[in-house]
Design an enzyme around this catalytic site. Structure first.
Site, PDB file in Angstrom:
ATOM      1  N   GLU A  55      26.700  -6.423 -12.790  1.00 51.36           N
ATOM      2  CA  GLU A  55      28.151  -6.645 -12.758  1.00 51.36           C
ATOM      3  C   GLU A  55      28.910  -5.744 -13.726  1.00 51.36           C
ATOM      4  O   GLU A  55      29.615  -6.186 -14.638  1.00 51.36           O
ATOM      5  CB  GLU A  55      28.471  -8.112 -13.038  1.00 51.36           C
ATOM      6  N   GLU A  88      24.666 -12.510  -4.986  1.00 42.05           N
ATOM      7  CA  GLU A  88      24.856 -13.743  -5.755  1.00 42.05           C
ATOM      8  C   GLU A  88      26.000 -14.548  -5.169  1.00 42.05           C
ATOM      9  O   GLU A  88      27.050 -13.995  -4.839  1.00 42.05           O
ATOM     10  CB  GLU A  88      25.207 -13.457  -7.221  1.00 42.05           C
TER      11      GLU A  88
END
Length: 673
Positions: free
Chosen positions: A153, A312
């Site tokens: 991320e 995710e």
């Protein structure tokens, strides 16, 4: 060349982040047994494990990870192997405290969280390359390896650092980008407020100042910070490509506008072998499934329309919002399959087993604290069976109806200081325009303003404050060649350096819209205006109004009151073979629905079947066939018209005429032919 799908994975991806290092080794066998029971096909491993893999500088311990990867392989579970460079160990920071990022105020972050990284720091770059090299040498040809997962991320929670190393790196970036300091002065307009620079060494990051910093400098620093993170990703990617040839490399994006605003995903999409995304529902009172659809469409668009992978999301509640409600029964499967409908070749979660310790111990997981005698676990195993039943759709592509233009650079520029109204929000307009299209059951591609738009009958511009001349010319050619364009206010105002285009607003959009804007007239909080149609019908609007002067455009709706009373509020301009609409105020739901009713008619888009609100119908197609996904987000059973009969893959039943979709359920039909 690396593959563009996970190596060795012949089904849709189903699984999640697996963090066995949090548990005694005696638990691992149980984990793998339960993974097989749930239908898990792939897990992500090692993302936060740098401190265990390199417990002291240059000393590596891969034994525990060897046992995990071998165990997964023995049980037929593919591995998405992380490079753990998002979390350097404490020994690294003790040796190199300057690798911790510095805020614009000059404060240095401390160790103890995650992603606390100065991406310009040479010692971090060296250490990250070293651990990546060791991992690639050790696991590059392991038979379980499906793909590499670099970092985690990027851009969250820190994207930019303002230390001296970043200042020096920024100056080098400017020299490469502009060539001369005079070109920087011209781009930034440093003649204003006497900010002219005589050489690059005089330039610093946009640190804390008494008032607004130079907007051109601030915009370029956002570009620099994004490019610096991308440099580090590319360094790791290239190591992996060299030492682990043929294995695809990715990093997990966060494309939802609600989750990350510091990364130019158009640029990042060109650097990964597989586009992957993390998505979490934002519980802010909005229709969360619309945000989900928007994020999935944006991710697919960043992937150039190719299949991507949801790497995710959550099985139920998360832990990091002010309020974290559980998902309703059936919502996990519905959310997962909605992503699949919009192009994901699987559904993966954070994480496999719920953590007992650490900051995310209340974040839901596939295997909850309560174990297998829980609703979440039962729904996980049911979803695994559904994902298995849909394996044949792997590799097909989602079919879109319209395009929405989006540019992260424009978003960055619009959010800088001192704009006409703090109430105008680019994300809000993007959400609102997307929701209006969603409610008309249209599937959306997102596109860069300079992309080829010829295949779309309708193109929508919800917020494009920054627009290049090339983008303006692109939209003009699109309309002249028969396209239908819808543009919202405060678009086309500045160029790529945040300089106002010469002449009247809206710069490069003047000709295609057939108008000029003499002046902005933002509204005060709580202030509203009426807009009146030619038939006397009225709508309400707020936040923004303009003094619009038609120069070829026809007035469709007029301001009924306020400072701009009597002036055009919504216009329509015929140009060549196409039509361009302009809306100069913030319309609400009813106004946008009416606007798109007209625009869809101009675009000659076939009207959708009579579908209830919050029932979405999306198609994927490819060599294996055409698949219709019907996703029912309502609490009532419904029926979806089927023009072509087929086999419903989740039940195995024949479907024809009208497809029954129970409340909260998903149905997927492989259409005949």
């Amino acid at each position: 060349m690396p593959e563009t799908t996970p190596r060795g994975l012949t089904r849709l991806a189903f699984g999640g982040d697996y963090n066995p290092e949090q548990w005694p080794e005696s638990v691992w066998q149980e984990d793998v047994r339960l993974m097989r029971e749930a239908g898990v096909t792939m897990v992500s491993v090692g993302i936060f494990s740098w401190a265990l893999l390199e417990p002291s500088p240059g000393v590596y311990d891969f034994g525990w990870l060897d046992r995990v990867v071998d165990l997964l392989h023995e049980n037929g579970i593919r591995v998405d192997l992380g490079t753990p460079t998002v979390c350097p160990p404490v020994w690294f920071y003790r040796a190199h405290p300057e690798a911790l990022p510095v805020t614009p105020e000059g404060l240095r972050h401390a160790f103890g969280s995650r992603a606390a990284i100065c991406h310009s720091n040479a010692d971090y770059r060296t250490a990250a390359a070293a651990i990546t090299t060791k991992l690639a040498e050790h696991y590059g040809d392991h038979p379980a390896l499906a793909m590499w997962h670099v970092h985690n991320e990027y851009g969250v929670p820190v994207s930019a650092c303002y230390c001296d190393a970043c200042a020096a790196h920024f100056r080098r970036w400017l020299a490469t980008t502009y060539g001369t300091v005079d070109a920087v002065n011209e781009a930034w307009g440093t003649a204003f407020w006497g900010q002219r620079y005589a050489d690059f060494e005089q330039i610093s990051p946009p640190r804390l100042t008494p008032t607004s910093v130079n907007p051109g400098q601030a915009l370029d620093y956002k570009r620099f910070a994004d490019a610096t993170m991308r440099e580090n990703f590319v360094t790791e990617r290239d190591i992996l490509h060299r030492l682990s040839p043929g294995v695809p490399v990715t990093t997990n994006f966060m494309t939802a506008l609600s989750q990350c605003d510091s990364v130019d995903y158009w640029a990042w999409g060109r650097e990964v072998d597989i586009v992957t995304n993390d998505h979490y529902l934002i519980t802010d009172g909005r229709r969360t499934h619309v945000n989900l659809a928007m994020a999935a469409d944006l991710t697919r668009s960043v992937a150039g329309g190719a299949p991507w992978l949801l790497l995710e999301h959550s099985t139920s509640g998360v832990n990091w919002q002010p309020r974290n409600p559980a998902k309703a029964p059936g919502q996990m499967a519905r959310n997962s399959l909605a992503h699949v409908a919009r192009g994901s070749d699987g559904a993966m979660f954070f994480q496999w087993r719920q953590s007992r310790r650490g900051a995310e111990k209340f974040h839901s997981a596939m295997l909850p604290h309560g174990g297998t005698d829980t609703r979440v676990w039962r729904e996980v195993t049911e979803l695994g069976a559904s994902v298995e039943a849909l394996s044949e759709i792997r590799g097909t592509r989602t079919e879109a109806d319209v395009a929405v233009l989006w540019d992260w650079h424009s978003w960055w520029a619009q959010n800088l200081d001192w704009r006409p109204s703090g109430d105008h929000d680019a994300r809000e307009r993007a959400d609102a325009f997307y929701e209006a299209l969603y409610d008309r059951h249209l599937t959306v591609d997102f596109a860069h303003p300079e992309a080829d738009l010829s295949r779309y009958p309708l193109v929508v511009v919800p917020a494009l404050y920054l627009m290049t001349e090339a983008a303006g010319n692109n939209l003009k050619a699109y309309v002249e060649n028969g396209g239908t364009l819808v543009v919202s206010y405060f678009s086309g105002i500045v160029d790529e350096h945040d300089a106002v285009h010469e002449g009247a607003y809206p710069g490069p959009l003047r000709d295609v819209l057939g108008l000029t804007v003499e002046e902005f007239s933002p509204l005060l909080p709580g202030e509203r205006v009426r807009v009146t149609g030619p038939d006397g019908s009225e709508l309400g609007a707020d936040v923004w109004t303009e003094f619009v002067v038609p120069r070829g455009a026809e007035t469709v709706w007029t301001y009924g009151d306020g400072l701009t009373a009597g002036h055009p509020a919504v216009t329509r301009h015929r140009l060549g073979e196409g039509t361009a609409w302009y809306v100069s105020t913030r319309l609400g739901t009813d106004g946008l629905d009416a606007l798109f009713g007209w625009a869809i008619e101009d675009a000659r888009l076939a009207p959708r079947a009579d579908l209830p609100r919050d029932v979405e119908v999306v198609c994927r197609s490819g060599e294996s066939g055409t698949y219709l996904f019907a996703v029912n987000h309502t609490g009532s059973d419904t029926k979806v018209p089927l023009e072509t009969p087929g086999i419903e893959l989740l039940t195995g039943e024949r479907a024809a005429g009208r497809l029954a979709v129970p409340a909260g359920a998903v149905r997927v039909v492989r259409l005949d032919g």
